[in-house]
Design an enzyme around this catalytic site. Structure first.
Site, PDB file in Angstrom:
ATOM      1  CG  ASN A  31      44.896  27.904  40.293  1.00 43.95           C
ATOM      2  OD1 ASN A  31      44.273  27.015  40.863  1.00 43.95           O
ATOM      3  ND2 ASN A  31      46.124  27.717  39.827  1.00 43.95           N
ATOM      4  CB  SER A  47      46.475  29.979  32.416  1.00 41.53           C
ATOM      5  OG  SER A  47      47.806  29.535  32.626  1.00 41.53           O
ATOM      6  CG  HIS A  97      47.232  25.070  43.314  1.00 39.69           C
ATOM      7  ND1 HIS A  97      47.951  24.278  44.177  1.00 39.69           N
ATOM      8  CD2 HIS A  97      48.049  25.296  42.242  1.00 39.69           C
ATOM      9  CE1 HIS A  97      49.141  24.040  43.652  1.00 39.69           C
ATOM     10  NE2 HIS A  97      49.231  24.642  42.481  1.00 39.69           N
ATOM     11  CG  HIS A  99      53.023  27.083  43.947  1.00 40.30           C
ATOM     12  ND1 HIS A  99      53.999  26.446  43.248  1.00 40.30           N
ATOM     13  CD2 HIS A  99      51.859  26.638  43.440  1.00 40.30           C
ATOM     14  CE1 HIS A  99      53.450  25.644  42.347  1.00 40.30           C
ATOM     15  NE2 HIS A  99      52.153  25.748  42.451  1.00 40.30           N
ATOM     16  CG  ASP A 122      42.091  26.586  67.504  1.00 41.15           C
ATOM     17  OD1 ASP A 122      42.608  27.717  67.551  1.00 41.15           O
ATOM     18  OD2 ASP A 122      41.657  25.967  68.499  1.00 41.15           O
ATOM     19  CG  HIS A 173      52.022  20.594  42.713  1.00 42.91           C
ATOM     20  ND1 HIS A 173      50.900  20.277  41.990  1.00 42.91           N
ATOM     21  CD2 HIS A 173      52.248  21.905  42.466  1.00 42.91           C
ATOM     22  CE1 HIS A 173      50.482  21.330  41.335  1.00 42.91           C
ATOM     23  NE2 HIS A 173      51.282  22.345  41.612  1.00 42.91           N
ATOM     24  CE1 TYR A 231      38.240  29.549  65.968  1.00 47.12           C
ATOM     25  CE2 TYR A 231      38.192  27.466  64.796  1.00 47.12           C
ATOM     26  CZ  TYR A 231      38.896  28.558  65.287  1.00 47.12           C
ATOM     27  OH  TYR A 231      40.239  28.652  65.079  1.00 47.12           O
TER      28      TYR A 231
HETATM   29  O1  LIG Z   1      51.040  24.670  40.112  1.00 48.51           O
HETATM   30  C1  LIG Z   1      51.337  25.513  39.270  1.00 48.51           C
HETATM   31  C2  LIG Z   1      52.684  25.520  38.652  1.00 48.51           C
HETATM   32  O2  LIG Z   1      53.469  24.487  39.259  1.00 48.51           O
HETATM   33  C3  LIG Z   1      50.307  26.540  38.887  1.00 48.51           C
HETATM   34  O3  LIG Z   1      49.315  26.557  39.929  1.00 48.51           O
HETATM   35  C4  LIG Z   1      50.817  27.968  38.815  1.00 48.51           C
HETATM   36  O4  LIG Z   1      51.203  28.339  40.111  1.00 48.51           O
HETATM   37  C5  LIG Z   1      49.688  28.866  38.324  1.00 48.51           C
HETATM   38  O5  LIG Z   1      49.318  28.438  37.029  1.00 48.51           O
HETATM   39  P1  LIG Z   1      48.083  29.173  36.278  1.00 48.51           P
HETATM   40  O6  LIG Z   1      46.873  29.080  37.175  1.00 48.51           O
HETATM   41  O7  LIG Z   1      48.486  30.623  36.076  1.00 48.51           O
HETATM   42  O8  LIG Z   1      47.926  28.422  34.979  1.00 48.51           O
END
Ligand SMILES: O=C(CO)[C@@H](O)[C@H](O)COP(=O)(O)O
Length: 233
Positions: A31, A47, A97, A99, A122, A173, A231
């Site tokens: 997100n 979400s 954020h 993954h 860099d 995480h 830069y």
């Molecule tokens: O960290 C997590 C789950 O571990 C979340 O970041 C999901 O990857 C996305 O969740 P939403 O933003 O859809 O609620």
């Protein structure tokens, strides 16, 4: 939706749409949020909504205490983390954020990412920090709210400036990045994933690879970020 939030909804939407384009997310992972400090709010991805279904109008408006100000969809499950960082780190206006695979693998390993080369230097003169996993009491609290403090406490403990290092791995995480704009935070997420992948491959070729010498790190970073450098704007 009030017109007064349309600019940060547009900014957040455009930044969110970069994540799948840059292969930083799968399905609904991750997100992005974009803040307007004069209004004391940020727009964040709703979400569970697939990126292909997003529109600027679907971005949810939230205040820096994590309360929804406007929006019919539920804000990201990481909203409290974004809110804590906006509230305490006053120079940031965009947070990402993801993954992304390699950065998440390093976060799960609980290791900082060492500086093995100039590509890393860099962007950062330090090993990319990994915040330790949450304590039982943090887990027993508000998970997303606590993650914000997990991030800030790691920077305090390591003596790092959030204005100089704009990325972190959250132990067990995944990564968070930030910047003066949502676009800069997305740029930092892509850079972090590349650095994480290169470091992993480096260690798989040579497990005891050597870190860059501090003098070279400093020299290289200053060469890129010196006076009149464009830069990393
Ligand atoms: O960290 C997590 C789950 O571990 C979340 O970041 C999901 O990857 C996305 O969740 P939403 O933003 O859809 O609620």
């Amino acid at each position: 939706m009030a017109q007064k939030y349309s600019h940060i909804q547009q900014e957040a939407y455009e930044a969110n749409m970069q994540l799948p384009k840059l292969n930083l997310v799968l399905f609904t992972f991750g997100n992005v949020s974009a803040a307007d400090r004069s209004l004391g709010v940020f727009a964040i991805k709703p979400s569970g909504v697939p990126y292909e279904d997003l529109t600027p109008e679907k971005m949810v408006i939230v205040d820096f205490d994590g309360n929804t100000v406007e929006g019919i969809l539920r804000p990201s499950s990481d909203t409290k983390t974004h809110a804590v960082l906006y509230k305490h780190w006053e120079k940031i206006n965009g947070i990402v954020h993801t993954h992304s695979t390699y950065a998440t693998a390093w976060a799960q390993s609980l290791r900082d990412i060492p500086i093995y080369g100039t590509t890393h230097a860099d962007h950062n003169t330090v090993d990319i920090p990994c915040a330790p996993p949450m304590s039982d009491e943090m887990i027993g609290g508000n998970y997303e709210y606590e993650t914000g403090f997990q991030i800030m406490n790691c920077f305090t403990d390591k003596g790092l400036s959030y204005e100089e290092v704009e990325m972190i791995l959250v132990g067990n995480h995944a990564p968070f990045t930030w910047g003066k704009t949502a676009a800069k935070a997305v740029y930092n997420s892509a850079v972090l994933e590349q650095i994480a992948q290169m470091a992993y491959i480096t260690e798989s070729i040579k497990a005891d690879a050597l870190r860059l010498k501090d003098a070279l790190i400093k020299k290289h970073y200053e060469r890129k970020h010196g006076a009149n450098s464009y830069y990393g704007q």
